[in-house]
Design a protein around this motif. Structure first.
Motif, PDB file in Angstrom:
ATOM      1  N   UNK A 405      -5.438  25.225  -9.159  1.00  0.00           N
ATOM      2  CA  UNK A 405      -4.583  26.344  -8.753  1.00  0.00           C
ATOM      3  C   UNK A 405      -3.499  26.632  -9.780  1.00  0.00           C
ATOM      4  N   UNK A 406      -2.985  25.587 -10.436  1.00  0.00           N
ATOM      5  CA  UNK A 406      -1.913  25.803 -11.403  1.00  0.00           C
ATOM      6  C   UNK A 406      -2.396  26.536 -12.648  1.00  0.00           C
ATOM      7  N   UNK A 407      -3.708  26.667 -12.814  1.00  0.00           N
ATOM      8  CA  UNK A 407      -4.263  27.351 -13.983  1.00  0.00           C
ATOM      9  C   UNK A 407      -4.390  28.861 -13.784  1.00  0.00           C
ATOM     10  N   UNK A 408      -4.267  29.328 -12.548  1.00  0.00           N
ATOM     11  CA  UNK A 408      -4.555  30.733 -12.266  1.00  0.00           C
ATOM     12  C   UNK A 408      -3.531  31.655 -12.915  1.00  0.00           C
ATOM     13  N   UNK A 409      -2.240  31.395 -12.729  1.00  0.00           N
ATOM     14  CA  UNK A 409      -1.216  32.273 -13.303  1.00  0.00           C
ATOM     15  C   UNK A 409      -1.274  32.287 -14.833  1.00  0.00           C
ATOM     16  N   UNK A 410      -1.369  31.134 -15.512  1.00  0.00           N
ATOM     17  CA  UNK A 410      -1.498  31.187 -16.975  1.00  0.00           C
ATOM     18  C   UNK A 410      -2.719  31.981 -17.442  1.00  0.00           C
ATOM     19  N   UNK A 411      -3.818  31.883 -16.704  1.00  0.00           N
ATOM     20  CA  UNK A 411      -5.027  32.619 -17.080  1.00  0.00           C
ATOM     21  C   UNK A 411      -4.827  34.111 -16.916  1.00  0.00           C
ATOM     22  N   UNK A 412      -4.245  34.500 -15.809  1.00  0.00           N
ATOM     23  CA  UNK A 412      -3.997  35.916 -15.545  1.00  0.00           C
ATOM     24  C   UNK A 412      -3.137  36.517 -16.660  1.00  0.00           C
ATOM     25  N   UNK A 413      -2.049  35.835 -17.012  1.00  0.00           N
ATOM     26  CA  UNK A 413      -1.176  36.354 -18.071  1.00  0.00           C
ATOM     27  C   UNK A 413      -1.894  36.372 -19.413  1.00  0.00           C
ATOM     28  N   UNK A 414      -2.763  35.418 -19.653  1.00  0.00           N
ATOM     29  CA  UNK A 414      -3.531  35.373 -20.893  1.00  0.00           C
ATOM     30  C   UNK A 414      -4.435  36.601 -21.007  1.00  0.00           C
ATOM     31  N   UNK A 415      -5.138  36.941 -19.936  1.00  0.00           N
ATOM     32  CA  UNK A 415      -6.013  38.114 -19.979  1.00  0.00           C
ATOM     33  C   UNK A 415      -5.228  39.399 -20.216  1.00  0.00           C
ATOM     34  N   UNK A 416      -3.993  39.440 -19.766  1.00  0.00           N
ATOM     35  CA  UNK A 416      -3.183  40.644 -19.905  1.00  0.00           C
ATOM     36  C   UNK A 416      -2.336  40.635 -21.174  1.00  0.00           C
ATOM     37  N   UNK A 417      -2.462  39.570 -21.985  1.00  0.00           N
ATOM     38  CA  UNK A 417      -1.647  39.415 -23.191  1.00  0.00           C
ATOM     39  C   UNK A 417      -0.168  39.528 -22.864  1.00  0.00           C
ATOM     40  N   UNK A 418       0.215  38.990 -21.725  1.00  0.00           N
ATOM     41  CA  UNK A 418       1.607  39.015 -21.272  1.00  0.00           C
ATOM     42  C   UNK A 418       2.304  37.724 -21.653  1.00  0.00           C
ATOM     43  N   UNK A 419       3.634  37.709 -21.674  1.00  0.00           N
ATOM     44  CA  UNK A 419       4.365  36.487 -22.006  1.00  0.00           C
ATOM     45  C   UNK A 419       4.003  35.340 -21.075  1.00  0.00           C
ATOM     46  N   UNK A 420       3.898  34.154 -21.642  1.00  0.00           N
ATOM     47  CA  UNK A 420       3.491  32.994 -20.863  1.00  0.00           C
ATOM     48  C   UNK A 420       4.625  32.489 -19.973  1.00  0.00           C
ATOM     49  N   UNK A 421       4.255  31.770 -18.925  1.00  0.00           N
ATOM     50  CA  UNK A 421       5.234  31.130 -18.060  1.00  0.00           C
ATOM     51  C   UNK A 421       5.957  30.019 -18.825  1.00  0.00           C
ATOM     52  N   UNK A 422       7.184  29.773 -18.438  1.00  0.00           N
ATOM     53  CA  UNK A 422       7.976  28.732 -19.074  1.00  0.00           C
ATOM     54  C   UNK A 422       7.670  27.377 -18.435  1.00  0.00           C
ATOM     55  N   UNK A 423       7.251  26.425 -19.251  1.00  0.00           N
ATOM     56  CA  UNK A 423       7.016  25.046 -18.794  1.00  0.00           C
ATOM     57  C   UNK A 423       5.990  24.942 -17.665  1.00  0.00           C
ATOM     58  N   UNK A 424       4.986  25.784 -17.674  1.00  0.00           N
ATOM     59  CA  UNK A 424       3.936  25.694 -16.657  1.00  0.00           C
ATOM     60  C   UNK A 424       3.107  24.430 -16.878  1.00  0.00           C
ATOM     61  N   UNK A 425       2.636  23.870 -15.778  1.00  0.00           N
ATOM     62  CA  UNK A 425       1.761  22.699 -15.868  1.00  0.00           C
ATOM     63  C   UNK A 425       0.311  23.098 -16.092  1.00  0.00           C
ATOM     64  N   UNK A 426      -0.059  24.275 -15.630  1.00  0.00           N
ATOM     65  CA  UNK A 426      -1.430  24.736 -15.774  1.00  0.00           C
ATOM     66  C   UNK A 426      -1.689  25.325 -17.145  1.00  0.00           C
ATOM     67  N   UNK A 427      -2.954  25.578 -17.412  1.00  0.00           N
ATOM     68  CA  UNK A 427      -3.340  26.186 -18.682  1.00  0.00           C
ATOM     69  C   UNK A 427      -4.366  27.271 -18.416  1.00  0.00           C
ATOM     70  N   UNK A 428      -4.448  28.204 -19.335  1.00  0.00           N
ATOM     71  CA  UNK A 428      -5.418  29.283 -19.176  1.00  0.00           C
ATOM     72  C   UNK A 428      -6.841  28.733 -19.267  1.00  0.00           C
ATOM     73  N   UNK A 429      -7.685  29.207 -18.348  1.00  0.00           N
ATOM     74  CA  UNK A 429      -9.109  28.837 -18.430  1.00  0.00           C
ATOM     75  C   UNK A 429      -9.936  30.002 -18.961  1.00  0.00           C
ATOM     76  N   UNK A 430      -9.288  30.916 -19.658  1.00  0.00           N
ATOM     77  CA  UNK A 430     -10.012  32.085 -20.176  1.00  0.00           C
ATOM     78  C   UNK A 430     -11.171  31.681 -21.084  1.00  0.00           C
ATOM     79  N   UNK A 431     -10.937  30.689 -21.946  1.00  0.00           N
ATOM     80  CA  UNK A 431     -12.002  30.287 -22.875  1.00  0.00           C
ATOM     81  C   UNK A 431     -13.184  29.669 -22.141  1.00  0.00           C
ATOM     82  N   UNK A 432     -12.957  29.161 -20.933  1.00  0.00           N
ATOM     83  CA  UNK A 432     -14.044  28.552 -20.166  1.00  0.00           C
ATOM     84  C   UNK A 432     -14.991  29.603 -19.600  1.00  0.00           C
ATOM     85  N   UNK A 433     -14.566  30.864 -19.656  1.00  0.00           N
ATOM     86  CA  UNK A 433     -15.394  31.954 -19.149  1.00  0.00           C
ATOM     87  C   UNK A 433     -16.108  32.690 -20.266  1.00  0.00           C
ATOM     88  N   UNK A 434     -15.863  32.260 -21.512  1.00  0.00           N
ATOM     89  CA  UNK A 434     -16.480  32.942 -22.641  1.00  0.00           C
ATOM     90  C   UNK A 434     -17.985  32.808 -22.587  1.00  0.00           C
TER      91      UNK A 434
END
Length: 523
Positions: A405-434
């Motif tokens: 669940x902690x990966x969802x927000x970082x992924x969403x912002x990654x797809x939108x090329x938006x500024x990343x969250x500060x000190x988030x524990x999750x990471x974008x899983x965008x590359x896992x969908x390539x």
């Protein structure tokens, strides 16, 4: 609530500096920003979808969504109940790190609950609002009062308009909003109240199970918990339909502007009721029970989930599945209306859709139904996750990567090329969908209970092992490759002590890394 140690202006400054440095929203082929439609059901079992291989439940619209995007098969919540995981979804943080170990109050108390989410807080929605997105939270929030967040300027209207619309329709329809009386085989009518909103007709075996359960029920389980059957309220008058109408109105209002809209409905969360024609879609006699239905560990026998499964028995659990699937199908119909609206407004190709649930559910596994057990079994922790963005995310694929669940927000912002969250524990899983997808089998971590309390539970899950710990030295170790149903607890067998030590070390290291106050209890 223990928020990060920076004031609101600092969060906004970070976002502004990121934008100035070139972080601008990703754009579709027509050079307009990519929108977000976040779809969430509550307490949805990861396998209760046709696209997940369930041959019984009818979810044509979610199957259609999956056919146009990628379904993640190993998505897990961080906490198997509402508020903590909902906080993780928007902040990218483990709830323990902000002191959130219980559900936040609803109703009149929500705006004052000490754990409520309120400004200043760093969420993906604040980042999108700073970029000019129109952010709306529709339906279940369970994190306090959304009006206390600056990213939701229309929070009051978004809450009141659907409720008023549903009430107006119900009043205008009068008796026509309800089905006629009981059918053959319906032995008992449970009268309407504020929670159920209409009479419920129960089969005899179910009614017997309800009364047996209520004899020993305590606290919040008293009253309506266990009421199960056909609701007399016709589908057109359910609040979720009005909520979907309001969502479609917002899609129309913002079709030429960037939007980030969350549509969050309570079903299939209890009550265990459903209206015709969805109730009639399912024959309980044909619905199979899980393979572990008769594997009932004594350690969890006193929990509400085990008591419900025990009192209702096989016939009652099958009726539960009927109502559960019917509620899913009813919400699936509303998802279809939203997908149709995106197509009709010609914004589907530039709208990122994320569909998930806050947590899973027990539908007979280990003889239990619902989520009210201290256990951290996979049916509670796994959640459905579908992501769709035409031309950016491969259509009709599945990814077996491990996602939290902690990966969802970082992924969403990654797809939108938006500024990343500060000190988030999750990471974008965008590359896992390539295409081809990147594989990933990192550990998944789960939490349960107030981190400051004496008995919180913590979990580590790998593709091979799952270890659940409590400070009372209660342990559950499952070999998921040999025992995917988690039927045999290996924690007491000496040969697995090295596995337990290794997993415990990994778990405690994780807890320290994310700032979980309970870490010292497990060292």
């Amino acid at each position: 609530m223990q928020y990060p140690a920076y004031p609101r202006f600092a969060v906004l400054l970070l976002i502004a500096l990121s934008i100035a440095a070139g972080a601008v929203p990703a754009r579709a082929a027509d050079d307009r920003p990519i929108n977000v439609l976040f779809l969430m059901m509550d307490q949805l079992h990861a396998d209760a979808l046709g696209c997940a291989g369930n041959r019984f439940v009818k979810t044509p619209n979610l199957d259609r969504l999956a056919a146009g995007g990628t379904r993640v098969t190993n998505a897990f919540c961080v906490v198997p109940y509402c508020s903590p995981t909902r906080a993780a979804l928007i902040t990218g943080k483990f709830p323990s790190s902000i002191g959130l170990g219980r559900n936040i109050a609803i109703g009149p108390l929500r705006a004052r609950d000490a754990l409520r989410i309120h400004d200043p807080v760093d969420t993906y929605l604040h980042h999108l609002a700073a970029l000019g997105y129109h952010c709306h939270q529709l339906g279940k929030w369970h994190l306090g009062d959304p009006a206390q967040l600056s990213c939701f300027p229309d929070a009051k209207a978004d809450e009141e308009v659907p409720a008023q619309l549903a009430a107006t329709r119900l009043k205008a329809a009068g008796d026509d909003a309800y089905d006629d009386g009981p059918r053959p085989g319906e032995a008992e009518k449970y009268p309407a109240n504020k929670h159920l909103r209409a009479d419920v007709y129960m089969q005899k075996a179910v009614a017997d199970g309800y009364h047996a359960f209520q004899k020993t029920a305590t606290g919040g389980a008293k009253g309506d918990t266990g009421v199960m059957g056909r609701s007399a309220l016709k589908p057109a008058f359910w609040e979720e339909v009005a909520l979907t109408d309001h969502c479609i109105d917002l899609l129309k209002r913002h079709q030429n502007e960037p939007f980030a809209i969350t549509w969050s409905v309570s079903p299939p969360h209890e009550p265990f009721i459903a209206p015709s024609p969805f109730y009639d879609l399912y024959d309980p006699a044909t619905l199979p029970l899980p393979a572990t239905f008769n594997e009932r560990p004594a350690i969890w026998a006193k929990g509400t989930a085990a008591k419900l499964g025990g009192e209702f028995g096989e016939a009652g659990v099958r009726e539960y599945l009927r109502c559960y699937y019917a509620r899913i199908s009813m919400m699936d119909q509303q998802v279809g209306r939203l997908l149709d609206a995106l197509d009709q407004l010609k914004v589907a190709d530039r709208t990122l859709i994320i569909f998930t649930s806050d947590h899973g559910n027990l539908v007979g596994e280990h003889g239990m139904i619902e989520k009210s057990t201290p256990a951290l079994y996979d049916p509670l922790m796994r959640v459905p996750l579908i992501v769709r963005l035409p031309h950016k995310i491969a259509a009709g694929r599945t990814s077996d990567a491990y996602v939290s669940s902690v990966d969802v927000a970082p992924t969403l912002l990654d797809f939108l090329a938006a500024p990343a969250l500060t000190n988030a524990h999750g990471r974008s899983f965008r590359s896992l969908l390539d295409n081809p997808p990147v594989t990933d089998d990192r550990p998944i971590f789960g939490e349960r209970g107030d981190p400051a309390a004496a008995q919180p539970s913590r979990m580590i899950r790998t593709p091979h092992w799952k270890l659940t710990l409590t400070p009372r030295n209660q342990k559950e170790l499952f070999d998921l490759q040999a025992d995917p149903g988690e039927a045999k607890n290996l924690a007491a067998e000496a040969q697995f002590e090295p596995v337990i030590r290794q997993l415990t070390t990994q778990l405690v290291d994780h807890m320290k890394a994310v700032g979980d106050p309970a870490a010292a209890k497990f060292e």
